[in-house]
Design an enzyme around this catalytic site. Structure first.
Site, PDB file in Angstrom:
ATOM      1  N   PHE A   1      20.492 133.578 -10.016  1.00 55.66           N
ATOM      2  CA  PHE A   1      20.913 134.948 -10.308  1.00 55.66           C
ATOM      3  C   PHE A   1      19.963 135.957  -9.658  1.00 55.66           C
ATOM      4  CE2 PHE A   1      21.082 138.268 -13.953  1.00 55.66           C
ATOM      5  CZ  PHE A   1      21.933 139.086 -13.223  1.00 55.66           C
ATOM      6  N   ILE A   2      18.660 135.789  -9.912  1.00 63.60           N
ATOM      7  CA  ILE A   2      17.674 136.682  -9.315  1.00 63.60           C
ATOM      8  C   ILE A   2      17.461 136.343  -7.842  1.00 63.60           C
ATOM      9  CG2 ILE A   2      15.247 137.372  -9.359  1.00 63.60           C
ATOM     10  CD1 ILE A   2      15.291 137.026 -12.389  1.00 63.60           C
TER      11      ILE A   2
ATOM     12  N   PRO B   1       3.594 117.215  -4.397  1.00 62.92           N
ATOM     13  CA  PRO B   1       2.845 118.322  -3.793  1.00 62.92           C
ATOM     14  C   PRO B   1       2.472 118.052  -2.334  1.00 62.92           C
ATOM     15  CG  PRO B   1       2.008 117.845  -5.986  1.00 62.92           C
ATOM     16  CD  PRO B   1       2.965 116.739  -5.644  1.00 62.92           C
TER      17      PRO B   1
ATOM     18  N   ASN C   1      10.574 124.555 -15.115  1.00 59.98           N
ATOM     19  CA  ASN C   1       9.743 125.746 -15.313  1.00 59.98           C
ATOM     20  C   ASN C   1       8.250 125.470 -15.376  1.00 59.98           C
ATOM     21  OD1 ASN C   1      12.136 127.216 -15.489  1.00 59.98           O
ATOM     22  ND2 ASN C   1      12.232 127.015 -17.716  1.00 59.98           N
TER      23      ASN C   1
ATOM     24  N   TYR D   1      12.375 127.181 -23.893  1.00 55.01           N
ATOM     25  CA  TYR D   1      12.409 127.998 -22.686  1.00 55.01           C
ATOM     26  C   TYR D   1      11.147 128.842 -22.559  1.00 55.01           C
ATOM     27  CZ  TYR D   1      13.538 131.701 -19.416  1.00 55.01           C
ATOM     28  OH  TYR D   1      13.479 132.601 -18.371  1.00 55.01           O
TER      29      TYR D   1
ATOM     30  N   LYS E   1       8.167 128.422 -19.732  1.00 57.94           N
ATOM     31  CA  LYS E   1       7.851 129.509 -18.798  1.00 57.94           C
ATOM     32  C   LYS E   1       6.388 129.931 -18.928  1.00 57.94           C
ATOM     33  CE  LYS E   1      10.068 131.512 -16.313  1.00 57.94           C
ATOM     34  NZ  LYS E   1      10.304 131.311 -14.857  1.00 57.94           N
TER      35      LYS E   1
END
Length: 330
Positions: free
Chosen positions: A11-12, A48, A81, A131, A135
Site C-alpha cells: 500500500f505504502i 544476509p 516485520n 503486530y 514492528k
C-alpha cells in the site's frame, strides 16, 4: 543518488515508487519477490550474505524498507516485520559501502497512550498484540544496528489503494455493495475511537524527504490531529451518496446525519481501529495496557523540523479518493 526500494508492491510502497520515479535525481531499483522486481529476493527466507551481494552489485546510497506484513499469524508477522529487518540491517553492515537505511515503522509500536495528548518519539513503547510487538522489534534492530538510519513511525494511513481489510477499505466496499444491491444498512465495527489519519501520498513524501536527509532515529509521520473514526467514516459515506444506516457492532444503528456528531464511549471494545475528536474535547483517564487503544495522535514536530515535511492532502480529499477508486473498480 541510487536508491534500493524494498516492499514496492505494498500500500505504502506503491506510492513511494511513484514518488521516487518522478525525481530525476534518483536512480531507483526495486527488490522483492515478484517478477516485476529488478532483483528477486525474499527477505523472510533469504540470507544476509546473499542480500549483501545484491547490495554490492547495485551499490545504493539509500535503502528504503517499506516491506512488512500488517495481517496474519504471529509467525507471519514476526518473519515479515522482525526477521526480515534483521536480514536487511546485517546485509547493509556486510556490504562494501553501507547505505543509509530508511525504515517504515508503525504507530502501533506505542500501544496505549494517555488520551488527549499527542505522542512524541520519546514516549515509552508498550505495544499490544503481535503486530505492534513485531514492528517494535524491527525498529529496535534498526536503532541498534549502528547504521546511518531513520525509522518513520507512520500513523493511520488512508487514501487510494487502501486494503479491503483496512477500516476504510472495508467501509468503501460495504457502501459499494449496499448501493449496488439497494440495501439500507452497512455493518461496521465500533467507530468511537480516535486516530491520526495521514494520506498515503503524504507518507510517500515523508519517506522521500527522509531518504535525502541526514535525519536519524525515530520520526513520527502523521497529521498531528486526532479524528474520531465515526466522523471520518461520515466523510466517506457522504462521498458515496449512501443514505442508509451505518450499524456499528454493540451500538445502535446510526443515520448518516447522526454520524458526525454522535457521542459515545472513548474506547474501542474489541477493535484496534481509527477515530476523531471535536476541537477542545479530550477523553478522560488513561488507556489500560492490554486493552484496545482508544486514542492515537502524533506529535509531528520532529518531522516538520528535521524533514521539512507537513501533510498536504486533507482527510476529506483522501477519503473521497478512496471512494472514487472503489466505485470505479470493475
Amino acid at each position: 543518488m541510487r536508491v534500493l526500494l524494498l516492499g514496492a508492491d505494498g500500500f505504502i510502497g506503491r506510492r513511494v515508487t511513484d514518488r521516487l520515479l518522478m525525481d530525476q535525481e534518483l536512480q531507483v531499483a526495486v527488490l522483492g519477490r515478484r517478477d516485476s522486481a529488478d532483483i528477486r529476493f525474499d527477505l523472510t527466507t533469504g540470507s544476509p550474505g546473499a542480500l549483501a551481494r545484491f547490495l554490492d552489485a547495485v551499490a545504493p546510497q539509500v535503502v528504503i524498507n517499506c516491506a512488512g506484513a500488517t495481517y496474519g499469524s504471529s509467525r507471519t508477522l514476526i518473519r515479515a516485520n522482525t526477521l526480515a529487518v534483521a536480514t536487511v540491517c546485517e546485509a547493509i553492515r556486510r556490504s562494501r559501502e553501507p547505505a543509509r537505511l530508511v525504515h517504515v515503522g508503525s504507530a502501533a509500536e506505542y500501544g496505549p497512550v494517555p488520551g488527549g495528548v499527542p505522542v512524541s518519539e520519546q514516549a515509552e513503547p508498550r505495544p499490544v498484540g503481535p503486530y505492534g510487538v513485531s514492528k517494535l522489534a524491527g525498529t529496535e534492530l534498526v536503532l541498534a544496528s549502528g547504521l546511518d538510519a531513520a525509522v518513520l513511525r507512520v500513523f493511520d494511513v488512508v487514501g487510494p489503494g487502501a486494503p479491503t481489510a483496512s477500516l476504510f477499505g472495508r467501509l468503501a466496499e460495504g457502501l459499494r455493495r449496499a448501493l449496488e444491491r439497494d440495501e439500507h444498512q452497512v455493518r461496521m465495527p465500533d467507530l468511537s475511537g480516535y486516530r491520526d489519519f495521514v494520506d498515503v501520498r503524504d507518507v510517500a513524501r515523508a519517506i522521500q524527504a527522509a531518504a535525502v536527509s541526514a535525519a536519524t532515529g525515530v520520526i513520527n509521520v502523521g497529521s498531528g490531529h486526532a479524528v474520531r473514526a465515526r466522523d471520518a467514516a461520515q466523510l466517506l459515506v457522504r462521498a458515496s451518496g449512501f443514505e442508509g444506516q451505518i450499524v456499528e457492532e454493540n451500538r445502535q444503528a446510526l443515520l448518516p446525519a447522526q454520524l458526525a456528531g454522535a457521542g459515545g464511549d472513548h474506547h474501542l471494545p474489541g477493535h484496534h481501529l481509527p477515530g476523531h475528536r471535536p476541537e477542545g474535547h479530550r477523553p478522560e483517564g488513561r488507556a489500560v495496557p492490554g486493552e484496545p487503544v482508544p486514542w492515537r495522535q502524533a506529535d509531528v514536530r520532529t518531522a516538520r523540523d528535521r524533514l521539512g515535511w507537513r501533510t498536504q492532502v486533507p482527510l476529506e480529499e483522501s477519503l473521497g479518493d478512496v471512494w472514487l477508486e472503489t466505485a470505479c473498480r470493475v
